[in-house]
Each structure stands twice: as structure tokens, then as C-alpha cells.
Design an enzyme around this catalytic site. Sequence first.
Site, PDB file in Angstrom:
ATOM      1  N   HIS A 121       1.116  -1.002  -0.017  1.00 52.08           N
ATOM      2  CA  HIS A 121       0.146  -0.096   0.032  1.00 52.08           C
ATOM      3  C   HIS A 121       0.667   1.375  -0.045  1.00 52.08           C
ATOM      4  O   HIS A 121       0.269   1.874   0.731  1.00 52.08           O
ATOM      5  CB  HIS A 121      -1.013  -0.072   1.225  1.00 52.08           C
ATOM      6  CG  HIS A 121      -2.108  -0.831   1.690  1.00 52.08           C
ATOM      7  ND1 HIS A 121      -3.666  -0.705   0.620  1.00 52.08           N
ATOM      8  CD2 HIS A 121      -2.495  -2.198   1.921  1.00 52.08           C
ATOM      9  CE1 HIS A 121      -3.617  -1.627   0.730  1.00 52.08           C
ATOM     10  NE2 HIS A 121      -3.177  -2.381   1.316  1.00 52.08           N
ATOM     11  N   ASP A 177      -1.156  -5.329   5.841  1.00 53.76           N
ATOM     12  CA  ASP A 177      -1.629  -6.126   5.141  1.00 53.76           C
ATOM     13  C   ASP A 177      -1.295  -6.403   3.840  1.00 53.76           C
ATOM     14  O   ASP A 177      -0.517  -5.085   2.678  1.00 53.76           O
ATOM     15  CB  ASP A 177      -2.961  -5.843   5.587  1.00 53.76           C
ATOM     16  CG  ASP A 177      -3.480  -4.746   4.595  1.00 53.76           C
ATOM     17  OD1 ASP A 177      -3.022  -3.324   5.116  1.00 53.76           O
ATOM     18  OD2 ASP A 177      -4.957  -4.750   4.455  1.00 53.76           O
ATOM     19  N   GLU A 178      -1.969  -7.162   2.769  1.00 52.38           N
ATOM     20  CA  GLU A 178      -1.693  -7.537   1.670  1.00 52.38           C
ATOM     21  C   GLU A 178      -0.487  -6.869   1.604  1.00 52.38           C
ATOM     22  O   GLU A 178      -0.519  -6.802  -0.118  1.00 52.38           O
ATOM     23  CB  GLU A 178      -3.066  -6.460   1.223  1.00 52.38           C
ATOM     24  CG  GLU A 178      -4.464  -6.658   1.221  1.00 52.38           C
ATOM     25  CD  GLU A 178      -5.055  -5.599   1.058  1.00 52.38           C
ATOM     26  OE1 GLU A 178      -6.767  -6.520   0.722  1.00 52.38           O
ATOM     27  OE2 GLU A 178      -5.572  -4.688   0.877  1.00 52.38           O
ATOM     28  N   ALA A 179       0.646  -7.339   1.668  1.00 54.65           N
ATOM     29  CA  ALA A 179       1.852  -7.288   0.764  1.00 54.65           C
ATOM     30  C   ALA A 179       2.597  -8.787   0.001  1.00 54.65           C
ATOM     31  O   ALA A 179       3.195  -9.489   0.714  1.00 54.65           O
ATOM     32  CB  ALA A 179       3.043  -7.907   2.108  1.00 54.65           C
TER      33      ALA A 179
END
Length: 526
Positions: A268, A331-333
Site C-alpha cells: 500500500h 496487510d496485503e503485502a
Amino acid sequence: MTRILGSLLLVAAAGAVTTGAAPVPKGSPAATATPLGQVIPAPASAAPYGAPYRLDPGTRIGVDPTREGRRAGDQLAALLRPATGYRLPVTTHGAAGIRLRLAKGPYGAEGYRLDSGRWGVTITANEPAGLFHGVQTLRQLLPAAVERRTPQPGPWLVAGGTIKDAPRYAWRGAMLDVSRHFFGVDEVKRYVDRLALYKFNKLHLHLSDDQGWRIAIDSWPRLATYGGSTEVGGGPGGYYTKADYREIVRYAADRHLEVVPEIDMPSHTNAALASYAELNCDGVAPPLYTGTDVGFSSLCVAKDRTYDFVDDVVRELAALTPGRYLHIGGDEAHSTSHEDYVAFMDRVQPIVAKYGKTVVGWHQLTAAKPAPGALAQYWGLDGTSAAEKEQVAAAARNGTGLILSPADRLYLDMKYTKDTPLGLAWAGYVEVQRSYDWDPASYLPGAPASAVRGVEAPLWAETLSTPEQQEFMAFPRLPGAAELGWSPAATHDWDRYKVRLAAQAPRWDALGIGFYHSAQVPWPAA
């Protein structure tokens, strides 16, 4: 407690709380006082008895001769004066119809006691936060018209009895995404005001993402001036100067909310990568991004320069933030290998500690080794894999505290139904009952109830660009999140709650909140 709430509903039906009150016009919507237990969040205990108190032109607000006491009194007077039209002087001596007292008692850091009768109303608390929360309860006990900013006819009755109240959890948060769409200082303040009414105590600001960087960092100025220059859909974006951010922190603190800033990393991060080529492994800056995909960006874990960047950002943000916590995302790496993710978190968490803050991260942080005292914010679904749930639960058993934000319960940007014009649906449709009807203490299998620090309701802004859109998605679900965080588990009952929730509608109308009229709630006739 359920017996108490049931009794309150019977009292309300009988109109018994008006015993001994001054005459009021027949048919007046405020002719009966709101029952003590009708507020949201539900109080720990509410014992109705005796006659109500009636505010009148001679009412005075008595406070302790301290700065904290004066502030609480001034806040209450500012709230009540426009609609009542009364002077409501704030005084430290003499008789007073409403009294705010700081005194040692069994109230904890945020609890309070409210006593009401024909003689007046007294709110007693250990700490200023407790007084403030007690004032919010008093506010809800008064007719909804008290929220209007022009004189209203009244009468202004407060039911007689005693409330003893304190929160179930210390963390009662709401997250506002200002990265996907930017919201200015006044728009954030408006949301803070909504949170304060329902006794939230944490404002989590999502300050960076692929689509925009929203806080000025002196040592890396292009983060804001370039990385903050757009948003989802290609709008103008924006960012907070340091003075802007301090004003948000001050405004929230005056309402007893602690700001928890988030800089999301290592993913992100496209807005940062676009601002500084040196943060990319290949030294090439990508273009700014205005879409809504996730997981494609990553800081360069192997570069020492990355940690110079993190150190500078954390140092400057920590200096601006008086609160205890700093959120590092995590998150969401999807573009970062597991090994690189672990290595990154092993280097970044000590940087947060170096500047005196406690780490908060999304629950993927538990794939690495959370720092001592760190909090993991769980956003998984009922359908999240058993292995991922066990990873989080194992961290909780080893001492990592949990903030619960299950996406299919508390993500306020999820559509209510397929016909909701705003929001997303990747976590399913989240109607009002589903959002409210669960217990944080037993939600995550294998996680001890003692590990749960509280709940938080995130509001992501991929589809939201105005305060009105925020409020439509937040209401009526936001008060339910507040009740999950504040009220004893024994008070949680959907059939009773939906009646109390419906009674909030006139207050929202008075405040100008355009809310979703869920068919699950028995709203009053227009």
C-alpha cells in the site's frame, strides 16, 4: 441486566417516569422522559425511580474549580444553549440543577455515575473522560430536539434514577480512510463529533496508501506535495500540514478520542514509491495510481535507504502524536515474500519503539514476530482460513493483544444489501443485525478472551468522497460497534437493541445525518 432493560421498556410504555413532572402540553413528543436504559451504548446498570428533572431558564451548571471541570461544563452548556434558549451559566459555587463532579470512586478511567431526580442531575467520575461520557448519556436522555441549533419548545426532561456505567473494553475505535479519498480537517472533525456521541475513544487515521499520502513529512516533502496530489478516480487529493494534523489531534482530544495514525507498509505504498525513485528496488518511480487494486506495491526491503525513510517518517509522526500508538499497516503485502516481510517487520517495529510508541498492525503482522506489547487488528472474515485464524490466535495466546474489526461485521464500507448505491461487497453484504449480533470475546477461535483489547469499525473510502456518503454508510451500524465495545455482554440482545436504535432516528435527523433506513429496524413513523 436483561431484567433491568425489560423493566425499563415497561416503565416507558406506562409513562411512569413522568411522575411529579411539571405539566406539559398534551401530545408533545417530549412529554415523557427517555427511559434511562434507552441510550446507546447500553449502560452497565440503570435503575429508574422517582420524578424526572426538568431544565428551565434558571438552570445552572455546577463544576469543580479546575480546568477540567470548567471545560466539561462549558462543553455541556455549548451543547444545550442553542436548542433550549437558556443561559445555563457555568459556576463553581452555589446551587446548580446540573452538577459535574470529579471525585474518587469505583468508576475507572472512563466510567461515571449519573443521578437524576426532581432536584437535578449529578454526573460523577474519576477522570475528565468519564465526565465527558456521562454528558453524552445526559445528552441522549434529553429530547432529540436538543441537537438542533435554533430554539425549540421543549420541555427538557431527564428521567429520574441512577446509571452506573463503565466500558467493557479500553479500545473502542473507528478508522477513517483519508487516503483513497481525501477529507479535510473540518470533515474529519464532523466525523469525530459523531464518534464522541457514542463514547468512542480512538480515531484511527489511515494516512497513506497507494492512492495518496496525506501527512506532511519535512524530511521527505514530495510525499505530500506529489504523493498526495491525487486520489481514487483522479481527483485533486490533498494532505494535512503539520498544523492541520495537530488541530485534528487537539479537537479529538477535547472529545476524549486518541488519534492513532497509520502509515501502511511495506505494501500500500505506491504514493511513496511514486514520490521517491530511491525507495524502489530498481530506482525507477512508478506513476501515481488512482485505481482500487491492492497488493501490487512494496517498499524495497533490502535497501538501507528504506529504513532511513521509515525512521524519518516515524520520528516526525511520533513527535506530532501525543497518543501511545502508531499503526504500521502490514496487510496485503502480496508483492513481498514471506522472508522479506518478516525481515522488514523485524527492522521497523524497533523504530516505532525508539520513538516511544506502541506498534499496531493489521493481523498479518502475526506472520512475523509482533513486538512486545504490540496489538494486531484482525480484519478477517467468517470464511478466513483456519490456518490464518490459528496464526492470529497463537499470537494472542503468546501475549499479542487483539483489536477486532471483522470485515463482514464491522467494515462500514460494505454494502448493506445488493441495492446499496455506495460501498463494496467483497466481504459480503453487512446489514445492521449482522454488524451488531456477535460477541468480541468469543469471536476468534482459540484466542483467549483476555487478549481482546476492544473493537474498531473501519470506514474505507474507495467509493466515498463526501461526509454525507460517510454518514450514510456509518449509520445505523456505527452505534452498534460502539455498544459492542462499551456495554456488558449481558446487555447485547438484538431484539431490544433494534428498538433503542430506532429511537435514535429523530436525533440523527436533528443532527443532519442522512442514514440508511434498514428494514430490520422499526423506525418511528415520519
